[in-house]
Design a protein around this motif. Structure first.
Motif, PDB file in Angstrom:
ATOM      1  N   ARG A 152     -47.691 108.591  10.215  1.00 16.80           N
ATOM      2  CA  ARG A 152     -47.087 109.565  11.202  1.00 16.80           C
ATOM      3  C   ARG A 152     -47.732 109.219  12.657  1.00 16.80           C
ATOM      4  O   ARG A 152     -47.135 109.216  13.533  1.00 16.80           O
ATOM      5  N   GLU A 153     -48.974 108.745  12.417  1.00 17.52           N
ATOM      6  CA  GLU A 153     -49.616 108.332  13.727  1.00 17.52           C
ATOM      7  C   GLU A 153     -48.900 107.054  14.245  1.00 17.52           C
ATOM      8  O   GLU A 153     -48.713 106.963  15.603  1.00 17.52           O
ATOM      9  N   SER A 154     -48.504 106.288  13.704  1.00 11.55           N
ATOM     10  CA  SER A 154     -47.801 104.956  14.021  1.00 11.55           C
ATOM     11  C   SER A 154     -46.377 105.254  14.535  1.00 11.55           C
ATOM     12  O   SER A 154     -45.990 104.760  15.527  1.00 11.55           O
ATOM     13  N   LEU A 155     -45.713 106.328  13.916  1.00  9.57           N
ATOM     14  CA  LEU A 155     -44.536 106.653  14.362  1.00  9.57           C
ATOM     15  C   LEU A 155     -44.592 107.244  15.751  1.00  9.57           C
ATOM     16  O   LEU A 155     -43.740 107.065  16.839  1.00  9.57           O
ATOM     17  N   LYS A 156     -45.643 108.132  16.141  1.00 13.51           N
ATOM     18  CA  LYS A 156     -45.892 108.531  17.154  1.00 13.51           C
ATOM     19  C   LYS A 156     -46.247 107.595  18.202  1.00 13.51           C
ATOM     20  O   LYS A 156     -45.670 107.650  19.607  1.00 13.51           O
ATOM     21  N   GLN A 157     -47.149 106.677  17.943  1.00 13.11           N
ATOM     22  CA  GLN A 157     -47.158 105.693  19.116  1.00 13.11           C
ATOM     23  C   GLN A 157     -46.021 104.835  19.182  1.00 13.11           C
ATOM     24  O   GLN A 157     -45.971 104.162  20.303  1.00 13.11           O
ATOM     25  N   ALA A 158     -45.129 104.529  18.205  1.00  6.94           N
ATOM     26  CA  ALA A 158     -44.082 103.942  18.285  1.00  6.94           C
ATOM     27  C   ALA A 158     -43.101 104.362  19.544  1.00  6.94           C
ATOM     28  O   ALA A 158     -42.734 103.734  20.514  1.00  6.94           O
ATOM     29  N   GLN A 159     -42.985 105.854  19.444  1.00  2.00           N
ATOM     30  CA  GLN A 159     -42.492 106.502  20.317  1.00  2.00           C
ATOM     31  C   GLN A 159     -43.151 106.324  21.866  1.00  2.00           C
ATOM     32  O   GLN A 159     -42.021 106.255  22.701  1.00  2.00           O
ATOM     33  N   TRP A 160     -44.311 106.266  21.874  1.00  3.44           N
ATOM     34  CA  TRP A 160     -44.870 106.290  23.055  1.00  3.44           C
ATOM     35  C   TRP A 160     -44.468 104.804  23.572  1.00  3.44           C
ATOM     36  O   TRP A 160     -44.205 104.472  24.837  1.00  3.44           O
ATOM     37  N   THR A 161     -44.714 103.748  22.794  1.00  4.90           N
ATOM     38  CA  THR A 161     -44.393 102.289  23.249  1.00  4.90           C
ATOM     39  C   THR A 161     -42.961 102.401  23.875  1.00  4.90           C
ATOM     40  O   THR A 161     -42.753 101.773  24.990  1.00  4.90           O
ATOM     41  N   VAL A 162     -42.004 102.803  23.104  1.00  2.00           N
ATOM     42  CA  VAL A 162     -40.693 102.709  23.436  1.00  2.00           C
ATOM     43  C   VAL A 162     -40.515 103.327  24.927  1.00  2.00           C
ATOM     44  O   VAL A 162     -39.551 103.074  25.725  1.00  2.00           O
ATOM     45  N   HIS A 163     -40.975 104.462  24.994  1.00  2.00           N
ATOM     46  CA  HIS A 163     -40.887 105.509  26.111  1.00  2.00           C
ATOM     47  C   HIS A 163     -41.698 104.559  27.354  1.00  2.00           C
ATOM     48  O   HIS A 163     -40.892 104.526  28.404  1.00  2.00           O
ATOM     49  N   SER A 164     -42.585 103.951  27.135  1.00  2.00           N
ATOM     50  CA  SER A 164     -43.213 103.218  28.071  1.00  2.00           C
ATOM     51  C   SER A 164     -42.503 101.869  28.599  1.00  2.00           C
ATOM     52  O   SER A 164     -42.642 101.516  29.626  1.00  2.00           O
ATOM     53  N   LEU A 165     -41.848 101.291  27.727  1.00  2.00           N
ATOM     54  CA  LEU A 165     -40.864 100.204  27.985  1.00  2.00           C
ATOM     55  C   LEU A 165     -39.914 100.337  28.758  1.00  2.00           C
ATOM     56  O   LEU A 165     -39.351  99.375  29.284  1.00  2.00           O
ATOM     57  N   ARG A 166     -39.351 101.774  28.698  1.00  2.00           N
ATOM     58  CA  ARG A 166     -38.178 102.194  29.427  1.00  2.00           C
ATOM     59  C   ARG A 166     -38.517 101.982  30.931  1.00  2.00           C
ATOM     60  O   ARG A 166     -39.167 102.340  31.446  1.00  2.00           O
ATOM     61  N   GLU A 167     -37.179 101.295  31.649  1.00  2.00           N
ATOM     62  CA  GLU A 167     -37.395 101.300  33.049  1.00  2.00           C
ATOM     63  C   GLU A 167     -37.387 102.756  33.787  1.00  2.00           C
ATOM     64  O   GLU A 167     -37.863 103.108  34.619  1.00  2.00           O
ATOM     65  N   ASP A 168     -36.584 103.574  33.020  1.00  4.95           N
ATOM     66  CA  ASP A 168     -36.392 104.699  33.500  1.00  4.95           C
ATOM     67  C   ASP A 168     -37.087 105.896  32.832  1.00  4.95           C
ATOM     68  O   ASP A 168     -36.866 107.110  32.657  1.00  4.95           O
ATOM     69  N   SER A 169     -38.527 105.362  32.878  1.00  3.04           N
ATOM     70  CA  SER A 169     -39.517 106.068  31.941  1.00  3.04           C
ATOM     71  C   SER A 169     -39.873 107.395  33.022  1.00  3.04           C
ATOM     72  O   SER A 169     -39.573 107.347  33.919  1.00  3.04           O
ATOM     73  N   LEU A 170     -40.388 108.453  32.347  1.00  8.80           N
ATOM     74  CA  LEU A 170     -40.782 109.687  33.039  1.00  8.80           C
ATOM     75  C   LEU A 170     -41.961 109.433  33.930  1.00  8.80           C
ATOM     76  O   LEU A 170     -42.692 108.299  33.845  1.00  8.80           O
ATOM     77  N   SER A 171     -42.385 110.417  34.775  1.00  6.74           N
ATOM     78  CA  SER A 171     -43.375 110.100  35.602  1.00  6.74           C
ATOM     79  C   SER A 171     -44.616 110.103  34.826  1.00  6.74           C
ATOM     80  O   SER A 171     -44.752 110.516  33.686  1.00  6.74           O
ATOM     81  N   LEU A 172     -45.817 109.580  35.260  1.00  2.00           N
ATOM     82  CA  LEU A 172     -47.015 109.405  34.586  1.00  2.00           C
ATOM     83  C   LEU A 172     -47.753 110.773  34.305  1.00  2.00           C
ATOM     84  O   LEU A 172     -48.147 110.779  33.094  1.00  2.00           O
ATOM     85  N   VAL A 173     -47.479 111.570  35.056  1.00  2.00           N
ATOM     86  CA  VAL A 173     -48.283 113.096  34.828  1.00  2.00           C
ATOM     87  C   VAL A 173     -47.410 113.505  33.309  1.00  2.00           C
ATOM     88  O   VAL A 173     -48.039 113.837  32.566  1.00  2.00           O
ATOM     89  N   ASP A 174     -46.126 113.505  33.582  1.00  2.00           N
ATOM     90  CA  ASP A 174     -45.364 113.945  32.299  1.00  2.00           C
ATOM     91  C   ASP A 174     -45.552 113.328  31.162  1.00  2.00           C
ATOM     92  O   ASP A 174     -45.605 113.814  30.092  1.00  2.00           O
ATOM     93  N   SER A 175     -45.595 111.886  31.230  1.00  2.00           N
ATOM     94  CA  SER A 175     -45.884 111.016  29.974  1.00  2.00           C
ATOM     95  C   SER A 175     -47.398 111.304  29.279  1.00  2.00           C
ATOM     96  O   SER A 175     -47.397 111.563  28.408  1.00  2.00           O
ATOM     97  N   LEU A 176     -48.280 111.605  30.369  1.00  2.00           N
ATOM     98  CA  LEU A 176     -49.610 111.825  29.797  1.00  2.00           C
ATOM     99  C   LEU A 176     -49.760 113.208  29.160  1.00  2.00           C
ATOM    100  O   LEU A 176     -50.428 113.290  28.022  1.00  2.00           O
ATOM    101  N   THR A 177     -48.918 114.143  29.691  1.00  3.79           N
ATOM    102  CA  THR A 177     -49.072 115.364  29.192  1.00  3.79           C
ATOM    103  C   THR A 177     -48.372 115.504  27.792  1.00  3.79           C
ATOM    104  O   THR A 177     -48.977 115.914  26.962  1.00  3.79           O
TER     105      THR A 177
END
Length: 396
Positions: free
Chosen positions: A252-277
């Motif tokens: 489960r932790e790996s899946l969650k981290q994979a979601q973070w990774t895909v999110h951070s690799l996207r050029e249209d990622s959310l703002s840093l504050v929203d992503s950290l939250t």
């Protein structure tokens, strides 16, 4: 090798004196020869007429040299003494035609010959040959000029040497064009090299991100599954269930981290504050983020780098200080963004899942690529004494 587009641009830009066989050159050559046939007199089978025909043929052959590109000549031709001698004889032939003909456009050959010399010879020999042409042609026209016409005839003969300036100007334009094309080709090669470097850097970054997601979790899952295999023969169901449960938690932790990774690799990622939250909430640390200053819109690379640092810090906190409180502080100024991840001492038994030992190295590499600095180490005072602090500072 020049690219086809660049070569076409070069061929189109180089003046007529630097290229052979163009339509314009053929037209000029045929026009001058045709004008000579129509106007130069006498032309006949014997005596002066035969001499004029011979000299006319020689001058036409010299004029045809303009149709031969320099690239087609032998490699030793530009430095050959014969080249200068040939040009001097050609000048003499042009002056001889002027002297032999009673009328017509014989002087045109001298003008075009001197222009050709200016475009294909270095400055010093070109000027010397131009002076020779002026002297010979001035003398030639004076041989047949009437006394009251000699001044104008002399000016006409001397003016043939001035054509060298037009040839030299064409040569300079051709050289400047070639230099500009070579510079453009060099810039293109540099841009392609930089693009390849950027691709390699991006691959390295993605590989680092994949490592962060997979290395920790897969190593732990593998260990738990091996433990399950070892416990099967013992029949210890409680320990088997515990190891199996840890393996599921790691998945489960790996899946969650994979979601973070895909999110951070996207050029249209959310703002840093929203992503950290979102990252903190998914980790079970609500209201753990503190913001100082105006984060605004940060560059994508900065956002991605700080997100990966936060992810690695949270992973390490969950592994080495389970049950501890985690706080994240983001300080933004006009010049820098500072991310601090702080966790307290563990309140639960530390997980037995080993790390790869490359997490801190990866964080340092990321921050270094962003031109920033990172400090990590234990907390030695305050309410979080016994915990761990990660502080990354990068320029905006």
């Amino acid at each position: 090798m020049p690219e086809p587009g660049a070569q076409r641009a070069a061929d189109a830009a180089v003046p007529l004196t630097a290229r052979g066989g163009t339509v314009a050159q053929w037209v000029v050559t045929v026009a001058v020869a045709g004008a000579g046939i129509a106007t130069i007199r006498p032309m006949g089978p014997g005596g002066q007429g035969l001499l004029v025909i011979v000299l006319f043929g020689v001058n036409c052959a010299v004029l045809a040299v303009r149709l031969v590109p320099e690239e087609s000549l032998p490699a030793t031709w530009p430095d050959s003494p014969f080249r200068t001698c040939w040009a001097a004889l050609a000048v003499a032939a042009a002056a001889g035609l002027i002297a032999a003909a009673d009328s017509g456009s014989s002087y045109l050959f001298a003008f075009f010959l001197v222009g050709l010399i200016g475009s294909r010879f270095d400055t010093r020999p070109a000027l010397a040959l131009a002076v020779l042409s002026s002297a010979l042609c001035a003398g030639a026209v004076n041989l047949r000029a009437e006394p009251d016409e000699r001044f104008a005839a002399t000016l006409l003969g001397l003016s043939t040497g001035a054509a060298v300036l037009a040839g030299m100007a064409g040569r300079s334009r051709a050289q400047a064009t070639r230099a500009a094309i070579e510079a453009a080709e060099s810039a293109g090669k540099t841009a392609r090299a930089e693009a390849r470097t950027a691709v390699l850097a991006e691959r390295t970054r993605i590989a680092r991100d994949v490592h962060d997601v997979l290395a920790h979790s897969l190593a732990g899952i593998n260990m738990q599954l091996e433990l399950v295999d070892a416990l099967v023969d013992t029949g210890d169901l409680d320990r088997i269930r515990a190891a199996n449960g840890k393996a599921h938690d790691l998945v489960r932790e790996s899946l969650k981290q994979a979601q973070w990774t895909v999110h951070s690799l996207r050029e249209d990622s959310l703002s840093l504050v929203d992503s950290l939250t979102a990252m903190l909430e998914s980790s079970g640390h609500r209201d753990a983020l503190t913001i100082e200053g105006e984060a605004g819109t940060l560059p994508v690379r900065v956002t991605q780098g700080l997100l990966r640092v936060a992810q690695e810090a949270l992973t390490n906190a969950a592994r080495h200080a389970p049950g501890s409180a985690v706080t994240v502080r983001l300080e933004c100024t006009d010049a820098t963004a500072i991310l601090t991840v702080l966790n307290g001492p563990p309140t639960l038994p530390e997980a037995t899942v080993p790390g790869s030992g490359l997490g801190l190295v990866g964080m340092r590499e990321r921050v270094a690529l962003l031109g920033g600095r990172i400090t990590t180490g234990p907390v030695t005072e305050g309410p979080d004494r016994g915990g761990w602090r990660v502080r990354a500072e990068v320029p905006r």
